[in-house]
Design an enzyme around this catalytic site. Structure first.
Site, PDB file in Angstrom:
ATOM      1  N   CYS A  47       0.835  -1.202   0.000  1.00 34.57           N
ATOM      2  CA  CYS A  47       0.000   0.000   0.000  1.00 34.57           C
ATOM      3  C   CYS A  47       0.877   1.263   0.000  1.00 34.57           C
ATOM      4  O   CYS A  47       1.856   1.335   0.740  1.00 34.57           O
ATOM      5  CB  CYS A  47      -0.912  -0.003   1.222  1.00 34.57           C
TER       6      CYS A  47
ATOM      7  N   CYS B 263       0.325   5.045   6.877  1.00 33.64           N
ATOM      8  CA  CYS B 263      -0.301   4.849   8.190  1.00 33.64           C
ATOM      9  C   CYS B 263       0.723   4.226   9.141  1.00 33.64           C
ATOM     10  O   CYS B 263       1.233   3.126   8.878  1.00 33.64           O
ATOM     11  CB  CYS B 263      -1.529   3.955   8.069  1.00 33.64           C
TER      12      CYS B 263
ATOM     13  N   CYS C 183       0.485   0.462  10.337  1.00 36.48           N
ATOM     14  CA  CYS C 183       0.115  -0.589   9.395  1.00 36.48           C
ATOM     15  C   CYS C 183       1.313  -1.279   8.754  1.00 36.48           C
ATOM     16  O   CYS C 183       2.133  -0.640   8.095  1.00 36.48           O
ATOM     17  CB  CYS C 183      -0.798  -0.024   8.299  1.00 36.48           C
TER      18      CYS C 183
ATOM     19  N   CYS D  20     -16.060 -10.014   5.670  1.00 32.88           N
ATOM     20  CA  CYS D  20     -15.465  -8.740   5.264  1.00 32.88           C
ATOM     21  C   CYS D  20     -14.219  -8.985   4.419  1.00 32.88           C
ATOM     22  O   CYS D  20     -13.345  -9.767   4.804  1.00 32.88           O
ATOM     23  CB  CYS D  20     -15.102  -7.912   6.490  1.00 32.88           C
TER      24      CYS D  20
ATOM     25  N   CYS E 164     -19.203  -7.275   3.666  1.00 32.32           N
ATOM     26  CA  CYS E 164     -18.541  -6.017   4.025  1.00 32.32           C
ATOM     27  C   CYS E 164     -17.245  -5.921   3.239  1.00 32.32           C
ATOM     28  O   CYS E 164     -16.605  -6.924   2.951  1.00 32.32           O
ATOM     29  CB  CYS E 164     -18.256  -6.000   5.533  1.00 32.32           C
TER      30      CYS E 164
ATOM     31  N   CYS F 288     -19.440   0.994   8.712  1.00 31.90           N
ATOM     32  CA  CYS F 288     -18.633   0.412   9.783  1.00 31.90           C
ATOM     33  C   CYS F 288     -17.450   1.347   9.983  1.00 31.90           C
ATOM     34  O   CYS F 288     -16.592   1.464   9.091  1.00 31.90           O
ATOM     35  CB  CYS F 288     -18.183  -0.995   9.382  1.00 31.90           C
TER      36      CYS F 288
ATOM     37  N   ARG G 108     -17.706  -3.428  18.032  1.00 29.97           N
ATOM     38  CA  ARG G 108     -16.876  -4.594  17.745  1.00 29.97           C
ATOM     39  C   ARG G 108     -15.561  -4.554  18.502  1.00 29.97           C
ATOM     40  O   ARG G 108     -14.800  -3.596  18.394  1.00 29.97           O
ATOM     41  CB  ARG G 108     -16.606  -4.709  16.243  1.00 29.97           C
TER      42      ARG G 108
END
Length: 329
Positions: free
Chosen positions: A59, A63, A66, A103, A135, A195, A267
């Site tokens: 990616c 972040c 991550c 998901c 999801c 979400c 969650r």
């Protein structure tokens, strides 16, 4: 005096009100949250969601938490988009194991209108045909892309705020907090449920946590699902040496989220691998009624308890998997 939260949903919370709730003595906070939880939900049910990384690593975002960011040197292996039939097989296995939501996560900055997105559309259609809530979390979306996903049968879209607007630029520089909000608005316009939650343990203050909850709780419609994540400290990322999040901090966040967003699924997400059954039980008491589960090695890019462990825990606690809802929230 804290305003009565048990009568109706509110979208006009003030920061002072949420701050007062958040800082209640812990046992009083848990009691209030547990009471509200029982008024809005069946306390014996937990929604079981399975997460599959359909495209892993590489990616371009930065972040700080991550391990899938291309610029960090982590042990996560880059994996191209999985074949559609592989994804459908994982979804069927998840359903057989008791999941009601599946998901699919792709390590993209944003969705592009290309063959990969066409394949994701086919995946959504296939999982939807299995009778699961579908999801996706694919990064930033335009309104047109959200409409395509909705027409394919997408039930929910995950796009976390991560942290407060004020602290956001300390964690991510390759996109803005407003980018997050815009994607959530596009999802809403398309008629897909939202979400959205965040992560604690990033180095943020209690005020940042309260501010993040304020943003969520004052949206025109509360997110139907609110994940509360504890930082999974991934070796090779800038936050790898942060301290482990204290369980009571997770409980406090979950309880506050439950009180200010009573109808939402809250969650208990990342961080469960470092929590005992007793610690997770406190989170359920405080209002958590959804978890991610899956196969340890193949479904997640950060460690998570396995399906058999989770089912044993639910049985021990007298809890049961929630069945799929027949109508959208």
């Amino acid at each position: 005096m804290i305003t009565d939260t048990t009568k109706a949903l509110r979208n006009d919370w003030t920061k002072a009100e949420i701050e007062e709730i958040y800082h209640l003595p812990l046992m009083e906070l848990i009691y209030k949250a547990a009471t509200i939880h029982r008024e809005w939900h069946d306390p014996s049910e937990v929604q079981i969601s399975t997460l599959l990384s359909i495209k892993t690593g590489g990616c371009p975002e930065d972040c700080s938490y991550c391990g899938q960011a291309a610029r960090y040197h982590t042990n996560i292996k880059v994996q191209a988009l999985l074949p559609t039939e592989t994804v459908i097989a994982h979804a069927q296995k998840a359903k057989n194991s008791g999941s009601s939501r599946f998901c699919m996560a792709a390590a993209w900055r944003e969705v592009r209108n290309n063959r990969d997105f066409d394949r994701v559309i086919d995946m959504v259609k296939g999982v939807n045909e299995l009778g699961l809530e579908v999801c996706c979390t694919l990064g930033m979306l335009t309104e047109d892309q959200a409409v395509r996903l909705q027409e394919a049968g997408l039930y929910a879209y995950n796009h976390n705020l991560d942290t407060s607007e004020q602290y956001y630029e300390e964690i991510i520089s390759t996109r803005t907090f407003d980018n997050r909000i815009n994607t959530i608005n596009n999802v809403r316009k398309a008629g897909i449920t939202v979400c959205s939650g965040g992560i604690i343990g990033l180095g943020e203050t209690h005020r940042d946590r309260i501010s993040m909850l304020l943003t969520l709780a004052t949206m025109p419609k509360h997110p139907e699902s609110v994940p509360i994540n504890a930082l999974a400290r991934v070796e090779g990322t800038p936050l790898e040496n942060n301290e482990k999040v204290d369980t009571w901090e997770m409980v406090r966040m979950i309880a506050t989220a439950r009180i200010v967003m009573p109808s939402s699924m809250v969650r208990l997400s990342a961080g469960r691998i470092e929590m005992s059954e007793i610690e997770q039980a406190w989170c359920f008491i405080a209002g958590a009624n959804s978890i991610f589960t899956g196969e340890r090695e193949t479904l997640l890019v950060t460690p998570n308890p396995g399906v058999s462990e989770d089912m044993q825990m639910l049985e021990t606690l007298g809890l049961k998997p929630m069945m799929k809802k027949e109508t959208c929230c």
